[in-house]
Design a protein around this motif. Structure first.
Motif, PDB file in Angstrom:
ATOM      1  N   ASN A 334      57.470  -1.391  -0.992  1.00  0.00           N
ATOM      2  CA  ASN A 334      56.194  -1.815  -1.538  1.00  0.00           C
ATOM      3  C   ASN A 334      55.642  -2.974  -0.711  1.00  0.00           C
ATOM      4  OD1 ASN A 334      56.131   0.018  -3.726  1.00  0.00           O
ATOM      5  ND2 ASN A 334      57.460  -1.324  -4.921  1.00  0.00           N
ATOM      6  N   GLN A 335      54.514  -2.771  -0.054  1.00  0.00           N
ATOM      7  CA  GLN A 335      53.945  -3.803   0.810  1.00  0.00           C
ATOM      8  C   GLN A 335      53.401  -4.995   0.026  1.00  0.00           C
ATOM      9  OE1 GLN A 335      55.438  -2.994   3.521  1.00  0.00           O
ATOM     10  NE2 GLN A 335      53.668  -3.187   4.890  1.00  0.00           N
ATOM     11  N   VAL A 336      53.106  -4.808  -1.253  1.00  0.00           N
ATOM     12  CA  VAL A 336      52.627  -5.932  -2.067  1.00  0.00           C
ATOM     13  C   VAL A 336      53.688  -7.023  -2.163  1.00  0.00           C
ATOM     14  CG1 VAL A 336      53.419  -5.096  -4.337  1.00  0.00           C
ATOM     15  CG2 VAL A 336      51.347  -6.495  -4.182  1.00  0.00           C
ATOM     16  N   ASP A 337      54.956  -6.666  -1.936  1.00  0.00           N
ATOM     17  CA  ASP A 337      56.022  -7.663  -1.958  1.00  0.00           C
ATOM     18  C   ASP A 337      55.867  -8.691  -0.838  1.00  0.00           C
ATOM     19  OD1 ASP A 337      56.991  -6.122  -3.995  1.00  0.00           O
ATOM     20  OD2 ASP A 337      58.682  -5.293  -2.872  1.00  0.00           O
ATOM     21  N   LYS A 338      55.059  -8.363   0.180  1.00  0.00           N
ATOM     22  CA  LYS A 338      54.899  -9.246   1.345  1.00  0.00           C
ATOM     23  C   LYS A 338      53.513  -9.870   1.434  1.00  0.00           C
ATOM     24  CE  LYS A 338      57.643  -5.935   4.042  1.00  0.00           C
ATOM     25  NZ  LYS A 338      57.660  -5.130   5.284  1.00  0.00           N
ATOM     26  N   SER A 339      52.590  -9.404   0.639  1.00  0.00           N
ATOM     27  CA  SER A 339      51.178  -9.705   0.861  1.00  0.00           C
ATOM     28  C   SER A 339      50.612 -10.661  -0.186  1.00  0.00           C
ATOM     29  CB  SER A 339      50.373  -8.396   0.839  1.00  0.00           C
ATOM     30  OG  SER A 339      49.002  -8.644   0.984  1.00  0.00           O
ATOM     31  N   LEU A 340      49.596 -11.436   0.213  1.00  0.00           N
ATOM     32  CA  LEU A 340      48.839 -12.239  -0.748  1.00  0.00           C
ATOM     33  C   LEU A 340      47.860 -11.363  -1.520  1.00  0.00           C
ATOM     34  CD1 LEU A 340      47.944 -15.456   1.310  1.00  0.00           C
ATOM     35  CD2 LEU A 340      49.950 -15.011  -0.110  1.00  0.00           C
ATOM     36  N   GLN A 341      47.527 -10.218  -0.959  1.00  0.00           N
ATOM     37  CA  GLN A 341      46.616  -9.284  -1.617  1.00  0.00           C
ATOM     38  C   GLN A 341      47.411  -8.276  -2.446  1.00  0.00           C
ATOM     39  OE1 GLN A 341      44.811  -8.617   2.528  1.00  0.00           O
ATOM     40  NE2 GLN A 341      43.202  -7.888   1.157  1.00  0.00           N
ATOM     41  N   THR A 342      46.739  -7.688  -3.422  1.00  0.00           N
ATOM     42  CA  THR A 342      47.333  -6.575  -4.162  1.00  0.00           C
ATOM     43  C   THR A 342      46.697  -5.292  -3.633  1.00  0.00           C
ATOM     44  OG1 THR A 342      47.710  -8.016  -6.061  1.00  0.00           O
ATOM     45  CG2 THR A 342      47.890  -5.651  -6.441  1.00  0.00           C
ATOM     46  N   THR A 343      45.573  -4.874  -4.194  1.00  0.00           N
ATOM     47  CA  THR A 343      44.877  -3.717  -3.640  1.00  0.00           C
ATOM     48  C   THR A 343      44.486  -4.022  -2.198  1.00  0.00           C
ATOM     49  OG1 THR A 343      44.001  -3.166  -5.820  1.00  0.00           O
ATOM     50  CG2 THR A 343      42.908  -2.180  -3.916  1.00  0.00           C
ATOM     51  N   ARG A 344      44.795  -3.096  -1.305  1.00  0.00           N
ATOM     52  CA  ARG A 344      44.555  -3.366   0.114  1.00  0.00           C
ATOM     53  C   ARG A 344      44.343  -2.061   0.869  1.00  0.00           C
ATOM     54  NH1 ARG A 344      48.080  -4.198   4.207  1.00  0.00           N
ATOM     55  NH2 ARG A 344      49.845  -4.158   2.779  1.00  0.00           N
ATOM     56  N   ARG A 345      43.327  -2.054   1.741  1.00  0.00           N
ATOM     57  CA  ARG A 345      42.987  -0.846   2.495  1.00  0.00           C
ATOM     58  C   ARG A 345      44.075  -0.508   3.524  1.00  0.00           C
ATOM     59  NH1 ARG A 345      38.968  -0.653   5.878  1.00  0.00           N
ATOM     60  NH2 ARG A 345      37.961   1.289   5.227  1.00  0.00           N
ATOM     61  N   PHE A 346      44.070   0.741   3.937  1.00  0.00           N
ATOM     62  CA  PHE A 346      45.008   1.227   4.947  1.00  0.00           C
ATOM     63  C   PHE A 346      44.436   0.953   6.346  1.00  0.00           C
ATOM     64  CE2 PHE A 346      47.059   5.391   6.692  1.00  0.00           C
ATOM     65  CZ  PHE A 346      48.020   4.658   7.362  1.00  0.00           C
ATOM     66  N   ASP A 347      44.135  -0.315   6.615  1.00  0.00           N
ATOM     67  CA  ASP A 347      43.503  -0.672   7.887  1.00  0.00           C
ATOM     68  C   ASP A 347      44.391  -0.386   9.083  1.00  0.00           C
ATOM     69  OD1 ASP A 347      40.936  -1.644   7.075  1.00  0.00           O
ATOM     70  OD2 ASP A 347      41.912  -3.412   6.242  1.00  0.00           O
ATOM     71  N   ALA A 348      45.687  -0.315   8.864  1.00  0.00           N
ATOM     72  CA  ALA A 348      46.606  -0.056   9.968  1.00  0.00           C
ATOM     73  C   ALA A 348      46.340   1.293  10.629  1.00  0.00           C
ATOM     74  CB  ALA A 348      48.050  -0.101   9.464  1.00  0.00           C
ATOM     75  N   LEU A 349      45.750   2.231   9.908  1.00  0.00           N
ATOM     76  CA  LEU A 349      45.527   3.558  10.470  1.00  0.00           C
ATOM     77  C   LEU A 349      44.621   3.501  11.697  1.00  0.00           C
ATOM     78  CD1 LEU A 349      45.938   6.611  10.327  1.00  0.00           C
ATOM     79  CD2 LEU A 349      43.967   6.746   8.802  1.00  0.00           C
ATOM     80  N   LYS A 350      43.678   2.563  11.713  1.00  0.00           N
ATOM     81  CA  LYS A 350      42.762   2.462  12.857  1.00  0.00           C
ATOM     82  C   LYS A 350      43.533   2.131  14.136  1.00  0.00           C
ATOM     83  CE  LYS A 350      40.443  -0.440  10.293  1.00  0.00           C
ATOM     84  NZ  LYS A 350      39.467  -1.375   9.697  1.00  0.00           N
ATOM     85  N   LEU A 351      44.438   1.174  14.027  1.00  0.00           N
ATOM     86  CA  LEU A 351      45.245   0.818  15.192  1.00  0.00           C
ATOM     87  C   LEU A 351      46.185   1.963  15.563  1.00  0.00           C
ATOM     88  CD1 LEU A 351      46.147  -1.209  17.316  1.00  0.00           C
ATOM     89  CD2 LEU A 351      47.702  -2.195  15.608  1.00  0.00           C
ATOM     90  N   TRP A 352      46.738   2.623  14.583  1.00  0.00           N
ATOM     91  CA  TRP A 352      47.625   3.770  14.828  1.00  0.00           C
ATOM     92  C   TRP A 352      46.903   4.845  15.643  1.00  0.00           C
ATOM     93  CZ3 TRP A 352      52.738   4.823  13.826  1.00  0.00           C
ATOM     94  CH2 TRP A 352      53.143   6.152  13.914  1.00  0.00           C
ATOM     95  N   MET A 353      45.697   5.200  15.201  1.00  0.00           N
ATOM     96  CA  MET A 353      44.929   6.228  15.917  1.00  0.00           C
ATOM     97  C   MET A 353      44.597   5.774  17.335  1.00  0.00           C
ATOM     98  SD  MET A 353      44.600   8.929  14.054  1.00  0.00           S
ATOM     99  CE  MET A 353      43.251   9.784  14.861  1.00  0.00           C
ATOM    100  N   THR A 354      44.297   4.493  17.484  1.00  0.00           N
ATOM    101  CA  THR A 354      43.970   3.965  18.809  1.00  0.00           C
ATOM    102  C   THR A 354      45.160   4.064  19.750  1.00  0.00           C
ATOM    103  OG1 THR A 354      42.373   2.428  17.819  1.00  0.00           O
ATOM    104  CG2 THR A 354      43.136   1.938  20.051  1.00  0.00           C
ATOM    105  N   LEU A 355      46.326   3.662  19.271  1.00  0.00           N
ATOM    106  CA  LEU A 355      47.528   3.728  20.107  1.00  0.00           C
ATOM    107  C   LEU A 355      47.908   5.168  20.425  1.00  0.00           C
ATOM    108  CD1 LEU A 355      49.736   0.930  18.503  1.00  0.00           C
ATOM    109  CD2 LEU A 355      48.581   0.866  20.719  1.00  0.00           C
ATOM    110  N   ARG A 356      47.733   6.073  19.456  1.00  0.00           N
ATOM    111  CA  ARG A 356      48.122   7.463  19.684  1.00  0.00           C
ATOM    112  C   ARG A 356      47.168   8.173  20.643  1.00  0.00           C
ATOM    113  NH1 ARG A 356      52.124   7.697  20.245  1.00  0.00           N
ATOM    114  NH2 ARG A 356      52.434   9.924  19.842  1.00  0.00           N
ATOM    115  N   VAL A 357      45.898   7.733  20.706  1.00  0.00           N
ATOM    116  CA  VAL A 357      44.930   8.364  21.606  1.00  0.00           C
ATOM    117  C   VAL A 357      44.853   7.639  22.944  1.00  0.00           C
ATOM    118  CG1 VAL A 357      42.484   8.944  21.947  1.00  0.00           C
ATOM    119  CG2 VAL A 357      43.546   9.300  19.709  1.00  0.00           C
ATOM    120  N   MET A 358      44.745   6.313  22.913  1.00  0.00           N
ATOM    121  CA  MET A 358      44.513   5.530  24.132  1.00  0.00           C
ATOM    122  C   MET A 358      45.778   4.923  24.716  1.00  0.00           C
ATOM    123  SD  MET A 358      41.141   3.362  22.981  1.00  0.00           S
ATOM    124  CE  MET A 358      41.315   2.283  24.413  1.00  0.00           C
TER     125      MET A 358
END
Length: 480
Positions: A334-358
């Motif tokens: 559970n990532q909430v165990d590490k975060s100051l936020q509770t509800t949080r977007r899956f922003d990591a996907l943008k970087l994932w797609m960038t690394l997988r393509v570029m």
């Protein structure tokens, strides 16, 4: 109204609506000839205030037509090569694709049962970034909303690790050109802004380690607690990188948490050419990175990383309805165990797609280009008698100001530079930033677009000089 919900029965409507929106944006991008139209607040505000939100249009095309009028036409376009102002980057297409997926699926990254693979992708990217920094096998971290939140969380961990019962005794040491979020964090953490000890910088706008050593020793002598040193790898105004190895040595000597704010300079982590500029960052206890600055990601995409993942537990709370303690024993991530936020977007996907393509080299190459461009821009400014440039850039920022040929009252030169920036923005021909160096007004190019050329820089400098000369000409009797 159920027809507007995204589900299996409305997939075709989703496809056509989003396609129409993408077409509008693509058309705007293809035809935008300036970074800004120059519209004023007084002109735009009444149009938006006139919209009756109690009367929906009930039509997607009509809503997009209205949006073009109220927003798209007059937006500030960071992709334009003459947007040279703030730490806003043009974004790469794979990340924008990721953004579209994020919005539609709408995962929340606080718990495994709301995100599944999203949790594992974020964790893999945190591990990847920690590896690039060199923090070691116990390192961990979490995505955040931006550098301000990352700095706040890092200093929260530093406060707890200091194990000081009296908050009035705690001190944070930061560069005089460091980010204002350090002072803000001190206040939010109950320490007060006075807890931040400002360390002067050298000619290159890097923290003076001799001065830092002096303040750390005085802190010890006064029986105070040196809670943290905040080193900066890419200051907002100058792009300067503090001497990280020397600061790490001092932190080790005084038992002080070392935080590196690399919100801007983190792009060097992907650089084959300039990675050495971050030497010493591997010794940090925590690091801030903003992928949405020098990794060419859409806002927001940031993270805070720590050398010892166990320290993240200082931000951990358990709730039976969300992340009960038993989940830890069951090895449910559970990532909430590490975060100051509770509800949080899956922003990591943008970087994932960038690394997988570029790939990382692709990102680093783009950042290297803008750093090289800044070096060329510095040469242009240094050779131009119309301008005074402050410091040779380490990254991609240039701070300078127009200086008239005739000897002039310094305050008049300040006003001329302020006027030039304002007039340039109103024209829409280019967008530049401003700042103060000492008590004097300066202008700033933040170069984050590889499409910007030295010809663009030369043209904008000519525009600035023209506006400044116009101001001084019209106000000659009072100015000079």
């Amino acid at each position: 109204m159920r027809s507007h919900l995204l589900n299996d029965t409305t997939a075709e409507r989703y496809r056509s609506s989003v396609t129409e929106g993408v077409e509008r944006v693509a058309a705007q991008l293809a035809t935008t000839s300036r970074p800004f139209t120059g519209i004023s607040v007084d002109e735009l505000a009444p149009r938006i205030e006139a919209v009756d939100l109690e009367k929906p249009l009930h039509d997607t095309i009509a809503a997009l037509d209205e949006l073009e009028e109220l927003y798209l036409r007059d937006a500030v376009y960071f992709h334009h090569p003459r947007y040279l102002a703030h730490l806003n980057c043009p974004v790469v297409i794979p990340a924008v694709l990721g953004e579209a997926v994020i919005s539609a699926i709408n995962s929340s990254l606080d718990t495994w049962d709301q995100s599944a693979g999203g949790t594992l992708i974020e964790r893999r990217l945190i591990d990847w970034t920690c590896e690039r920094i060199g923090l070691g096998p116990a390192a961990d971290g979490v995505f955040t909303s931006g550098g301000t939140q990352s700095n706040l969380q890092a200093l929260l961990l530093a406060r707890e690790e200091a194990k000081e019962q009296d908050p009035t005794r705690m001190r944070i040491f930061a560069s005089e050109v460091g980010h204002f979020s350090v002072q803000k964090a001190a206040r939010l953490l109950g320490l007060g802004e006075d807890a931040v000890v400002v360390i002067p910088t050298d000619h290159d706008k890097r923290m003076q380690t001799v001065a830092l050593a002096h303040e750390l020793e005085r802190c010890r002598r006064d029986d105070l607690s040196p809670m943290a040193v905040v080193a900066t790898a890419g200051t907002t105004d100058f792009g300067s990188i503090d001497p990280l190895p020397e600061i790490a040595e001092l932190c080790a000597q005084y038992g002080t948490w070392m935080h590196v704010d690399a919100a801007y300079g983190c792009g060097l982590l992907a650089s084959r050419k300039n990675r050495h500029l971050l030497d010493g960052i591997e010794r940090a206890d925590s690091v801030t990175v903003d992928y949405h600055k020098s990794f060419f990601q859409p806002v927001s995409s940031s993270a805070v990383l720590v050398r010892d993942g166990a320290t993240l537990s200082h931000a951990t709370y358990h709730a039976e309805y969300l992340n009960p303690r038993r989940m830890v024993q069951e090895r449910i991530p559970n990532q909430v165990d590490k975060s100051l936020q509770t509800t949080r977007r899956f922003d990591a996907l943008k970087l994932w797609m960038t690394l997988r393509v570029m790939g990382a080299d692709g990102i680093g190459g783009l950042f290297d280009e803008v750093c090289d461009l800044a070096a060329e821009g510095w040469k242009l400014l240094a050779a131009d008698p119309r301008f005074d440039v402050v410091v040779e850039p380490q990254l991609s920022t240039l701070v300078f100001r127009y200086i008239p040929a005739a000897i002039c009252d310094p305050s008049a030169i300040d006003r001329a530079n302020l006027y030039a920036r304002k007039a340039l923005f109103a024209s829409g021909d280019a967008v530049v930033a401003g700042t103060k160096v000492g008590d004097r007004q300066f202008l700033k190019f933040t170069l984050l677009n590889p499409e910007t050329t030295t010809a663009d820089i030369t043209a904008v400098l000519d525009l600035i000089a023209g506006h400044a000369e116009q101001y001084l000409g019209e106000n000659l009797d009072r100015a000079c």
